[in-house]
Design a protein around this motif. Sequence first.
Motif, PDB file in Angstrom:
ATOM      1  N   PHE B  53       0.888  -1.161   0.000  1.00 47.32           N
ATOM      2  CA  PHE B  53       0.000   0.000   0.000  1.00 47.32           C
ATOM      3  C   PHE B  53       0.921   1.205   0.000  1.00 47.32           C
ATOM      4  O   PHE B  53       1.662   1.411   0.951  1.00 47.32           O
ATOM      5  CB  PHE B  53      -0.870  -0.037   1.262  1.00 47.32           C
ATOM      6  CG  PHE B  53      -1.835   1.097   1.377  1.00 47.32           C
ATOM      7  CD1 PHE B  53      -2.994   1.093   0.638  1.00 47.32           C
ATOM      8  CD2 PHE B  53      -1.581   2.156   2.230  1.00 47.32           C
ATOM      9  CE1 PHE B  53      -3.890   2.135   0.747  1.00 47.32           C
ATOM     10  CE2 PHE B  53      -2.478   3.192   2.343  1.00 47.32           C
ATOM     11  CZ  PHE B  53      -3.631   3.178   1.598  1.00 47.32           C
ATOM     12  N   LEU B  56       4.376   0.930   1.581  1.00 51.06           N
ATOM     13  CA  LEU B  56       4.379   0.174   2.825  1.00 51.06           C
ATOM     14  C   LEU B  56       4.095  -1.292   2.525  1.00 51.06           C
ATOM     15  O   LEU B  56       3.326  -1.614   1.626  1.00 51.06           O
ATOM     16  CB  LEU B  56       3.299   0.717   3.762  1.00 51.06           C
ATOM     17  CG  LEU B  56       3.418   2.197   4.064  1.00 51.06           C
ATOM     18  CD1 LEU B  56       2.181   2.682   4.775  1.00 51.06           C
ATOM     19  CD2 LEU B  56       4.638   2.440   4.911  1.00 51.06           C
ATOM     20  N   ILE B 114      -2.376  -1.514   8.766  1.00 52.79           N
ATOM     21  CA  ILE B 114      -3.319  -1.073   7.739  1.00 52.79           C
ATOM     22  C   ILE B 114      -4.316  -2.174   7.426  1.00 52.79           C
ATOM     23  O   ILE B 114      -5.532  -1.941   7.394  1.00 52.79           O
ATOM     24  CB  ILE B 114      -2.568  -0.616   6.467  1.00 52.79           C
ATOM     25  CG1 ILE B 114      -1.816   0.665   6.787  1.00 52.79           C
ATOM     26  CG2 ILE B 114      -3.535  -0.367   5.335  1.00 52.79           C
ATOM     27  CD1 ILE B 114      -1.088   1.252   5.637  1.00 52.79           C
ATOM     28  N   PHE B 117      -6.619  -2.438  10.318  1.00 55.06           N
ATOM     29  CA  PHE B 117      -7.676  -1.423  10.291  1.00 55.06           C
ATOM     30  C   PHE B 117      -8.730  -1.756   9.242  1.00 55.06           C
ATOM     31  O   PHE B 117      -9.927  -1.576   9.462  1.00 55.06           O
ATOM     32  CB  PHE B 117      -7.057  -0.057  10.005  1.00 55.06           C
ATOM     33  CG  PHE B 117      -8.064   1.036   9.830  1.00 55.06           C
ATOM     34  CD1 PHE B 117      -8.755   1.523  10.913  1.00 55.06           C
ATOM     35  CD2 PHE B 117      -8.343   1.553   8.579  1.00 55.06           C
ATOM     36  CE1 PHE B 117      -9.702   2.515  10.772  1.00 55.06           C
ATOM     37  CE2 PHE B 117      -9.292   2.544   8.425  1.00 55.06           C
ATOM     38  CZ  PHE B 117      -9.967   3.022   9.533  1.00 55.06           C
ATOM     39  N   PHE B 118      -8.248  -2.255   8.116  1.00 54.99           N
ATOM     40  CA  PHE B 118      -9.180  -2.598   7.041  1.00 54.99           C
ATOM     41  C   PHE B 118     -10.224  -3.611   7.522  1.00 54.99           C
ATOM     42  O   PHE B 118     -11.427  -3.414   7.381  1.00 54.99           O
ATOM     43  CB  PHE B 118      -8.390  -3.124   5.841  1.00 54.99           C
ATOM     44  CG  PHE B 118      -9.222  -3.848   4.836  1.00 54.99           C
ATOM     45  CD1 PHE B 118     -10.413  -3.303   4.381  1.00 54.99           C
ATOM     46  CD2 PHE B 118      -8.826  -5.072   4.324  1.00 54.99           C
ATOM     47  CE1 PHE B 118     -11.180  -3.968   3.451  1.00 54.99           C
ATOM     48  CE2 PHE B 118      -9.589  -5.740   3.405  1.00 54.99           C
ATOM     49  CZ  PHE B 118     -10.774  -5.187   2.972  1.00 54.99           C
ATOM     50  N   LEU B 158      -7.475   4.571  13.709  1.00 52.53           N
ATOM     51  CA  LEU B 158      -6.723   5.040  12.539  1.00 52.53           C
ATOM     52  C   LEU B 158      -5.788   6.179  12.921  1.00 52.53           C
ATOM     53  O   LEU B 158      -4.625   6.228  12.508  1.00 52.53           O
ATOM     54  CB  LEU B 158      -7.699   5.492  11.453  1.00 52.53           C
ATOM     55  CG  LEU B 158      -7.072   6.098  10.205  1.00 52.53           C
ATOM     56  CD1 LEU B 158      -6.257   5.066   9.471  1.00 52.53           C
ATOM     57  CD2 LEU B 158      -8.127   6.674   9.289  1.00 52.53           C
ATOM     58  N   ILE B 161      -2.952   4.778  14.716  1.00 50.73           N
ATOM     59  CA  ILE B 161      -2.035   4.111  13.787  1.00 50.73           C
ATOM     60  C   ILE B 161      -1.154   5.144  13.096  1.00 50.73           C
ATOM     61  O   ILE B 161       0.062   4.978  12.973  1.00 50.73           O
ATOM     62  CB  ILE B 161      -2.833   3.307  12.734  1.00 50.73           C
ATOM     63  CG1 ILE B 161      -3.523   2.121  13.389  1.00 50.73           C
ATOM     64  CG2 ILE B 161      -1.924   2.827  11.617  1.00 50.73           C
ATOM     65  CD1 ILE B 161      -4.485   1.407  12.478  1.00 50.73           C
ATOM     66  N   ILE B 171       4.536   0.129  10.269  1.00 47.44           N
ATOM     67  CA  ILE B 171       3.121  -0.198  10.431  1.00 47.44           C
ATOM     68  C   ILE B 171       2.949  -1.636  10.901  1.00 47.44           C
ATOM     69  O   ILE B 171       1.873  -2.203  10.825  1.00 47.44           O
ATOM     70  CB  ILE B 171       2.329   0.024   9.131  1.00 47.44           C
ATOM     71  CG1 ILE B 171       3.009  -0.701   7.980  1.00 47.44           C
ATOM     72  CG2 ILE B 171       2.144   1.477   8.826  1.00 47.44           C
ATOM     73  CD1 ILE B 171       2.091  -0.937   6.829  1.00 47.44           C
TER      74      ILE B 171
END
Lengths: 236, 524, 496
Positions: B53, B56, B114, B117-118, B158, B161, B171
């Motif tokens: 992403f 990352l 990430i 979180f998704f 978020l 993060i 991350i």
Amino acid sequence: MKKINFDKVFSFILVSLLGLFIMKVLYSVAGEEAARFTADHYISYGVDETGAINIITAILFDYRAFDTLGEATVIFTAASVVALLLPRHEASMLKTEFTPVVQQSIAFILPFLWIISIFLISYGHLSPGGGFSGGVIISAMSILIIFTYGYRYMTRRFNVKKLSLIEDIGALAFLTIGLAGIIAGGTFLANSQVGIYPGPPGELLSGGLMPLSNFAVAAKVGTGLSVIFLSLARED
Amino acid sequence: MLNPGFPLLLAALLGLILKARKIRYFLTAGALIISLILMFALPQDKILTTASFFDLELILNYISLTSRNIGLIFGLFALLVLVYGYSLLSLASLNLLNIFVGSSIAILFVGDYISFFFFWELISVAAFFLIYDKVEEKLRYTAEYYIIIHVLGGLSLLFGILLNYNFTGEIILAPPEAGLLFFIFGIAIKLGFLGFHVWIPKTYAAIPFQLAVLMAAYTSKVGVYALYRIVELETNIVAYFGLLNALGGILLAIFHSHLRIIISYSIISQIGYMIVGIGLSSQIAVTGGLFHLINHILYKGLLFMMAGTICYSTGFENLSDLGNLWKKTPLTFLAGIIATLSIAGFPFFNGYLSKALIKAGIDSQLLYYGLQLAGVGTSLLFIKVLYFAFLSKNNDPDIVKIPPLSMKLGMVLISAFMMLTAWNPAAVERLFQISPDVAYFSSSSILSGVLPFITALLLFPLLKKYISPHPEKVFQRDFFSKLGYSFINLDKKISQIHSGDLIRYLSWSLLALLVLLLIFLLAG
Amino acid sequence: MHLPILLILIPLFTVFSLGLFAFFSKKYIIPLVFTSSLASTAIIFYFIFNRETRLPFSYNLGSWQPDLAINILVDHYTLVIFAAMGLMILLSVIYSLTEITRNKAKFYLLLNVLFVGIAGMVMTADLFNFYVFFEITSISSYALVAYNDKDISLEAAFKYLMLGTVSAVFLLLAIILTYMATGTLNMVLIPERLGNLPVLTRQILIAFYLIGLGVKFAIVPLHTWLPDAYVGVPITYNVLSSALIIKTQFFVLMRILYILFGLNFLQDNMITTILLVWGIFSMLFGHAAAFQQNNLKRLLGYSTIAQMGYVIIAFSLGTPAGIVAGSFHMVNHGIMKGAVFFAAGNLHKAAGSYQLNKMQGLADIMPKTSLIFVLLLLSMVGIPPLSGFASKWLILEAALEAGYLLPGFMIILGSFLSLGYYLSIIINIYTGEKDLSKKSSARAVGLKINEILPAAALTAVCIILGLYPAILTGLIDRAPEFLLEQLNYINIIIGG
């Protein structure tokens, strides 16, 4: 007692304050020693570079011809918008009958106006005038015709559709003149810089494509303004 | 290699085309089995799949022991729910179940913030649509409430993060070095910490019971998992907060009489136990907390199934409408007894082992007696449920519908599974790969397990009249919705300054210019 | 190489010749418009794909020497708007094929004037030339707002005209003052000469530029025309306004601020701070006002205002990461909002109204469009893996990296607020009648392929960008070089 509209009072105070403020700002800016780079260049080299004695026309149709194209587009768009949005009613306001004296004298004047406009256009690069002013006079002619002889008389000869057509052709002509610059090996709207006959300054045939541009813009402005007036006149 | 959650998500995609209920049902079951196999088959502690992403690196598949264990119970429980809900789950909810369970499982096996979180958000979105109902306005309201509070938590996460990423440049899913407060806030909402717990009873009491059985097992447990992975403090303060939750949940629950509200509040209390376990520093207690999570899913599932069956067969869910059911629904009664003894941590029942582990890891007297007190409360709570639903002679509701075989089978299967684990501490130790020196069935442990239940049993006749059931409404405006409504009212006043008056609008733009000029003039 | 000028000339040629074609036969209109937008799109994609070899690219009109001529140039920063143009021009034309039923020639004329204006504004490097294109864009915008000839659209167009004209006066004033002070209109010559002016004078110039363009990109409290204008216009204009026009105006403002005045000046004299605070205010206000709307288009209008707030915040950070983030969101929001409007237009076909309470139950009638709609709205909130999340991530990252924690937090808060009103849309669409016999007024309609295609295509882009945001960042990652470094920009045209 009438209720005070606070919005209006507020905006009055606001505008006055802003006015004072901007005046102060303008004073401070005017105090600056203004650099005159571009203006000096136009005055010193304008005639040599473009072949047009009238520097205004030189600026309008050579140095900054692209702006002129844009401005012409603005007028073009405005004419289209007015023709689009105004309601489609026949004229009823303009029924004032003039005496034959007026009609005859106007008929006498019209050819002169025509000649003046043609003169202004074709000598645009030599003396004050040019496509814009010539075009405005052409549109003044159509206004005169509408006032004196009536809306119907005008539309029998020139309706909005026909005028728009001429306008389109004028605009396209201007574009084509611009493209000539490309064909001649320069960039769009290139004129004197690619050596398209700058001529001896002062001659009628000088300034490269400027006279042609003048005609194109005149056709466009004249008909464009006429279209706007015709559309407005339709209102009752 | 596929993340074990992905087969379910793929099944959800496939489900878009397959419109027959039976096919979708077996598609889900198949995907669940594949996912369970994947959990076992894939090598542990290795990065298996990555994606990117921006620049990352996302770790999409990383199987650790803990995540595998939780994943196993997630998958298994989903299968049990499928059995229980064979005749109840609708076409649409089957597909949403795929996404909901799939993302709940997938989140366990990701290794970066990430993707974490998704899936965190995907759970909320899937849950929103699971709760959502086109026709029932109350469910729409519940769904809205649910997603608003969860997205609030998600956004807080978020922000945490990002703060952490900005601080460390990493991350990777590891205890953060910055923005811990935002992480905690996000997790607190997800796991229903006291004060942010409102969504739990609100949701689980309002939605159809088969969905309550399903959803109660996942959302808050994902929160507990996140707590385990993310929050790492040097002190035991988290454990004390856990105790607070354990006691607070009971206090909130005890005066209610709607079956599913009671069970929901007791989730909060049980989550307190897990927090205590995870918050302690000793390995035994942490394992106990995680093991409690697994047990909790089972017995809480059974409790919800019991409540669901009662609701299905009688049409009532409030204890004040129920009573004297033990003869009419003996199997449900039996399930209720097993579940009650399990949640109370009674020896040789399901919750006992994990509670024993937690207690073995506790090093402070306060926590120990606090948990015992919570145990008394829990026992009291479910004795109350059993008494008023099955034994009391106040009411005598009729059986309106006979529950289908699948529901009964679901209850039987889950009870059997619970008893199996309860008798087999060695299997648990193998599962977690630990060998704590805990004598599970020594007399002192057994006494410590029995004591709360006996106390509660003795106390119940005395307290009965104070906690006797009463009719109550499921929908009440709580603090958060009042806050929301007052915001909307304020907001209305703000937006009413758009009067449509051109002069006003013009003066606004001039005002903006004036303000700008004044700022420049005065500050310059 | 005359490609950049062609980007202006092709639509201009279409504008002028449309009347000619329409005079002979109406059936030439659509092929002409289609061909011209296809050609424009092709040129844009040519630049996008050959960006490493062909850019930066300058073109001086009239073959005059660069310091005298009007220059147009394409650099990596221009690609930001090019990316949006490449998608929107063709899709909006495709969508409008069936939407516009009366006066097609006039509509496409205005549309192409709009394209001329946008292309000119983006590329020109001359202040007055910019003003001309600004006016071209404005006039066609006013006209398109009034196009439906309903009371509401005429009133909105009048308001827009008044506000726009007042603001244009300030813009013109700013340009005149700049010319007075520097003696040139060429944007590459101004920076050096402007540096000698007193700080206050430059600040005041900035204030005029800000107000002049601020009305157009709808920064609160200059936003008032936008919600009104959005209600009664064709969807095509909604899309173009949200995705292109507003973005272009902001794009140019940023170029003026950063190139003409320079990053250091802006940062030393609070300009970036003011913009940042203003952006936050604009965002929160937009979200708050959107909460109260029950007309879908109005709501989306306020949401556009709010989303512009994010862009403003990102750009005013003044860091390369901020510029990239803001550019990303500009394009991305254009894609999302464009798709939302296209989908809303399709929903409108069934509901017959944009009032939210009249859109109830549409999910049963148009399940696919409704699903797309929900996906897009979730993307706007910033739920991964849709592209909205990538935007939020970039903006937040840039803000935190620059040390702005509070603005970052405000962005989070704004996203949370936006969830509230997007939910209310979703809930309205996904509400069915309890009693099946009581049918809602909505009726099933067959959508034509050209109505489905734009929304579907943009949604696909939205999902792809969510999964691989690097596609877009790869396109714009050199934008900061030509925005934050004055010299890079100046060297494109003179020197270097």
